[in-house]
Design an enzyme around this catalytic site. Structure first.
Site, PDB file in Angstrom:
ATOM      1  N   ILE A 411       0.950   9.975 -10.399  1.00  0.00           N
ATOM      2  CA  ILE A 411       1.002   8.775  -9.566  1.00  0.00           C
ATOM      3  C   ILE A 411       0.774   9.174  -8.115  1.00  0.00           C
ATOM      4  O   ILE A 411       1.625   9.798  -7.480  1.00  0.00           O
ATOM      5  CB  ILE A 411       2.344   8.055  -9.732  1.00  0.00           C
ATOM      6  CG1 ILE A 411       2.491   7.603 -11.189  1.00  0.00           C
ATOM      7  CG2 ILE A 411       2.446   6.864  -8.787  1.00  0.00           C
ATOM      8  CD1 ILE A 411       3.846   7.079 -11.537  1.00  0.00           C
ATOM      9  N   LYS A 415      -2.686   6.541   0.506  1.00  0.00           N
ATOM     10  CA  LYS A 415      -2.615   7.390   1.709  1.00  0.00           C
ATOM     11  C   LYS A 415      -3.335   8.722   1.503  1.00  0.00           C
ATOM     12  O   LYS A 415      -3.552   9.473   2.467  1.00  0.00           O
ATOM     13  CB  LYS A 415      -1.167   7.617   2.103  1.00  0.00           C
ATOM     14  CG  LYS A 415      -0.477   6.348   2.614  1.00  0.00           C
ATOM     15  CD  LYS A 415       0.982   6.585   2.906  1.00  0.00           C
ATOM     16  CE  LYS A 415       1.601   5.338   3.519  1.00  0.00           C
ATOM     17  NZ  LYS A 415       1.555   4.161   2.628  1.00  0.00           N
ATOM     18  N   ASN A 452       1.184   0.123  -1.163  1.00  0.00           N
ATOM     19  CA  ASN A 452       2.620  -0.027  -0.982  1.00  0.00           C
ATOM     20  C   ASN A 452       3.217  -0.898  -2.084  1.00  0.00           C
ATOM     21  O   ASN A 452       2.594  -1.859  -2.548  1.00  0.00           O
ATOM     22  CB  ASN A 452       2.903  -0.668   0.382  1.00  0.00           C
ATOM     23  CG  ASN A 452       2.525   0.257   1.520  1.00  0.00           C
ATOM     24  OD1 ASN A 452       3.344   0.953   2.057  1.00  0.00           O
ATOM     25  ND2 ASN A 452       1.240   0.264   1.882  1.00  0.00           N
ATOM     26  N   VAL A 453       4.424  -0.554  -2.468  1.00  0.00           N
ATOM     27  CA  VAL A 453       5.116  -1.278  -3.535  1.00  0.00           C
ATOM     28  C   VAL A 453       6.243  -2.092  -2.921  1.00  0.00           C
ATOM     29  O   VAL A 453       7.136  -1.546  -2.256  1.00  0.00           O
ATOM     30  CB  VAL A 453       5.661  -0.298  -4.593  1.00  0.00           C
ATOM     31  CG1 VAL A 453       6.408  -1.064  -5.673  1.00  0.00           C
ATOM     32  CG2 VAL A 453       4.513   0.504  -5.198  1.00  0.00           C
TER      33      VAL A 453
END
Length: 646
Positions: A411, A415, A452-453
Site C-alpha cells: 500500500i 506522495k 488521503n483517507v
C-alpha cells in the site's frame, strides 16, 4: 414531557370503545338530519316512524362497525386506509338495511316498517362525510394543540419521490418531536406550482438564505440518493441544518425511523459518488488463505482486517508494533464472533522476528500497510523513514519471496509521485524495490497508490474536528492546497480488488474523482458543526510545511495508464528501471548510518530523478545540482561522486 401527556390523554380518553360510541352517535345524528333535509327542514314527516327506525339503524350500524373494525384505528394517525375502512362500514350498513327492508317487504316481519330509498342513499353519503370529517377534525385539533404547546421544527424535504413521501409520513407521525413540513424541493421544473398533501413543491432556485430566514426553516432533509454534489454543497452553505435520509435498504423493518435521519457528513461532500466494489470473485480469491496484514492496527490495516474477516479465510495474522491499538482490533473481532486470527506485536524492521512469523504461520498472502506517513516528521528523520518505509518493506518482501507467498500487496501513496518530501521518496523507493524483486521471485508483487483517507489517523479531518471542539481556529497550511480523498472502506475495498486482479509487477492507481480544496473542506466542516465562518471559528493560514505539496498527483512525469475491468482502477506504466543497479543501491542505502541524513537524502535524489524537495532544507541539493548541470552543460543524471562533492 408534554408529548407524553398528549399520548396519555389520547390513549386514556380516546379508547376504541369511545370512538365506537361517537361513531354510532354520528350515524344516528346524520339519520335525523337527513329527514330534515329531505323534508325541507320541517317536521312534515312521521315522527313515530322515525323513532322506530332509529333503534334499527343503531343495531345495523353497530354490527357493521364491529365487523369492519373501523373504530379501532388511532384517530390522531388517521390515514387513507382508515377512510377506506369507514367506507366499508357505511357500505355494509346500507347493504344490510336494504336487505332487511326487502326481506321485510316479502315476509312482513315488522308490519309497515320501511325506509325510503332516498333517505338511505342520503344517509350513507352524509354518514361517510361526517365520520371522515370527525376524524380529520380531531387530528387537526390534536396537532394544533401540540404545535402550540410543543416546540415545532420547521423543515424542508429535498426530493419528491417515494422516499420523500415516506419521510414526510415518518415526520408527521413522530411522537417525540413535532415536525412541520413547510415544503418539498425538487429540481424538476414540471413539478413547479404543484403540491403534495397540501405541501407546496418548490424549485431549488427558491432556496436562499432570505427564504430560509423568512420562513424560519430549521432543517433541510435530503432524501434524494442522486443529488448532485454542487447542489449538496450549496445546501450546506445555507443558514439551516442539512440532514440526510439513509438508503431504503437500511430502514428498520422497511420503515423510516426519524432517529435514522443523520446530519450530512463531510464524506458526502467529496464531489463524486461513493466507490462500490461488488466482485463475487473476492470470496474465491481469499477462501482458505492465511493472510498476514502489517500495520493491522492502523486506519487502512484495521479496515482490511475487518473486510477480510468476512471472507472464508483460514487465518488472519495481524502484525503491528502499536500494542494498545492492536489490542482494540483484537477485541473488536472477538465481539463480532470472529476468532480465526492471531494478533502479534512485532516490528517489521526485525528480520529475525518476521522470519519466525512466516515460519510458524506460513502466510500465503501479505497486505503491507505498515509505514511512517507524516510528512513533516519524516522530513526531520530521513533515517527512520528509510528504516521503516524502505528497509521494513524490503525485509518483508524478501521474506515473502523466500517463503513463496502467492501475493504481496504493498500500500503506497500518491506522495510517491514526483516526490517533494522524504516520506514520499521513501515510498517511491519501496515501490521500486518490490518491482525489482518481481524479476527474480515467484511471488506476485502488487502496488496500490491512493490519496488521503478521510478520518485516518493524523489526517486533516480529525485535526479539524478536534480544533472545532476546542473552539480554536482551524489551521491550514495554504489557502489553495488541494488533495484527493477517499473513505477508509473505499480505500480498503480497492486494495482488495487490486490484489485480486494483480498478476505481479503492477502499480495500481485509483480514480478518486476531482481533488478537493482543503479551504472549502474546512469551511464545510465548520458549517456542518452548526457554527459560522469566520464569526464563530476562523481559519488560520500557517504556511506550507517542510516537504508538503500544494497539490498531489496520481502519475509521475513520463508515466501513463492502462485500463482494467474496473473503471475506478487503472494500471500505472512506470519508466523502465535498471533493476540490478536500483536493487543494489537500495540495499546499500538501507544500511546507512543514522547520523548521515544529508547523505541519505542525496542518495535518494540520485535514485529518484524526479524527487525535488519543497519548502525543505534539502532544497539546497536540488539547487546545487541545477547549477552544476548549467555550468557543465549536462542534462543527464549526475554521478555518485558528483553528488558527494556537492
Amino acid at each position: 414531557m408534554i408529548n407524553n401527556y398528549f399520548t396519555y390523554l389520547s390513549q386514556k380518553y380516546a379508547s376504541k370503545w369511545l370512538v365506537y360510541a361517537i361513531d354510532l352517535a354520528i350515524v344516528l345524528t346524520t339519520f335525523v338530519a337527513v329527514y330534515f333535509i329531505r323534508f325541507n327542514f320541517t317536521l312534515n314527516f312521521d315522527l313515530n316512524q322515525l323513532f322506530i327506525q332509529l333503534p334499527f339503524i343503531l343495531v345495523v350500524s353497530g354490527l357493521s362497525f364491529l365487523v369492519v373494525g373501523s373504530f379501532k384505528s388511532v384517530i390522531r394517525h388517521t390515514g387513507f386506509t382508515d377512510v377506506v375502512n369507514l367506507f366499508k362500514s357505511i357500505s355494509l350498513m346500507t347493504a344490510l338495511t336494504i336487505a332487511f327492508i326487502l326481506v321485510n317487504k316479502a315476509t312482513n316481519l315488522i308490519s309497515g316498517f320501511t325506509i325510503p330509498r332516498s333517505i338511505l342513499v342520503m344517509h350513507a353519503l352524509l354518514s361517510f362525510v361526517a365520520l371522515s370529517a370527525s376524524r380529520l377534525l380531531f387530528k387537526m385539533l390534536f396537532n394544533h394543540l401540540k404545535c402550540k404547546l410543543m416546540r415545532t421544527k420547521r423543515v424542508l424535504i429535498y426530493g419528491t419521490g417515494d422516499t420523500g413521501i415516506a419521510t414526510y409520513n415518518a415526520l408527521i407521525n413522530n411522537t417525540k418531536l413535532k415536525f412541520q413540513v413547510v415544503g418539498f424541493i425538487d429540481d424538476n421544473s414540471n413539478k413547479k406550482g404543484k403540491s403534495i398533501n397540501g405541501i407546496p413543491v418548490l424549485q431549488k432556485g427558491k432556496l436562499t438564505n432570505t427564504y430560509i430566514n423568512s420562513e424560519n426553516i430549521d432543517e433541510i432533509i435530503v432524501v434524494s440518493d442522486n443529488i448532485k454534489n454542487d447542489n449538496l454543497v450549496s445546501l450546506v452553505d445555507l443558514d439551516a441544518k442539512v440532514t440526510k435520509v439513509p438508503p431504503i435498504e437500511q430502514w428498520m423493518n422497511g420503515e423510516l425511523n426519524v432517529q435514522q435521519i443523520k446530519q450530512v457528513q463531510i464524506e458526502d461532500l467529496l464531489g463524486r459518488p461513493p466507490i462500490e466494489i461488488d466482485n463475487p470473485n473476492l470470496q474465491n480469491e481469499f477462501r482458505g488463505e492465511t493472510i498476514l496484514i502489517t500495520g493491522a492496527a492502523g486506519s487502512i490495516g484495521s479496515e482490511l482486517v475487518n473486510q477480510l474477516s468476512n471472507f472464508d479465510v483460514k487465518e488472519l495474522i495481524l502484525v503491528d508494533q502499536a500494542e494498545s491499538a492492536l489490542y482494540d482490533v483484537q477485541q473488536d473481532l472477538k465481539r463480532s464472533g470472529k476468532y480465526n486470527f492471531i494478533a502479534i506485536v512485532a516490528d517489521i524492521r526485525d528480520g529475525l522476528r518476521i522470519d519466525s512469523i512466516f515460519q510458524n504461520h506460513k502466510p500465503t498472502m501479505v497486505f503491507h500497510a505498515a509505514a511512517y506517513k507524516h510528512v513533516p516528521l519524516m522530513e526531520k528523520s530521513p533515517y527512520e523513514a528509510i528504516k521503516i518505509n524502505v528497509n521494513g518493506t524490503k525485509l518483508l518482501a524478501d521474506t515473502s519471496s523466500r517463503y513463496n507467498v502467492k501475493k504481496f500487496v504493498f500500500i503506497s501513496t500518491d506522495k510517491a509521485v514526483n516526490p517533494t518530501s522524504v516520506m514520499g521518496a521513501t515510498k517511491r523507493m519501496a515501490e521500486m524495490y518490490i518491482t525489482c524483486l518481481q524479476k527474480e521471485s515467484k511471488t506476485k508483487f502488487i502496488t496500490t497508490r491512493f490519496g488521503n483517507v478521510l478520518g485516518s489517523n493524523g489526517s486533516v479531518i480529525p485535526l479539524f474536528k478536534k480544533q472545532i471542539e476546542n473552539g480554536v481556529p482551524l489551521t491550514l497550511t495554504h489557502k489553495d492546497i488541494t488533495r484527493y480523498f477517499m473513505t477508509i472502506p473505499e480505500a480498503s475495498q480497492l486494495v482488495l480488488e487490486a490484489g485480486t486482479m494483480g498478476k505481479g509487477g503492477e502499480i495500481f492507481i485509483f480514480d478518486m474523482g476531482e481533488s478537493v480544496k482543503i479551504f472549502d473542506l474546512a469551511k464545510n466542516m465548520i458549517k456542518l458543526s452548526g457554527l459560522r465562518y469566520p464569526e464563530d471559528i476562523d481559519i488560520k493560514i500557517t504556511g506550507l510545511r517542510p516537504g508538503e505539496k500544494l497539490y498531489e498527483e496520481l502519475l509521475a512525469n513520463g508515466e501513463n495508464t492502462l485500463s482494467t475491468y474496473h473503471k475506478k482502477i487503472l494500471i500505472n506504466k512506470t519508466r523502465e528501471l535498471d533493476y540490478n543497479k536500483v536493487k543494489s543501491e537500495i540495499e546499500e542505502l538501507c544500511i546507512t548510518n543514522r547520523f548521515q541524513n544529508n547523505n541519505i537524502v542525496m542518495k535518494m535524489k540520485q535514485l529518484i530523478p524526479e524527487y525535488r524537495s519543497n519548502n525543505s532544507d534539502y532544497e539546497r541539493f536540488d539547487k546545487r545540482v541545477q547549477i552544476y548541470k548549467k555550468v557543465k552543460g549536462v542534462s543527464e543524471d549526475i554521478s555518485d561522486k558528483t553528488y558527494s562533492n556537492l
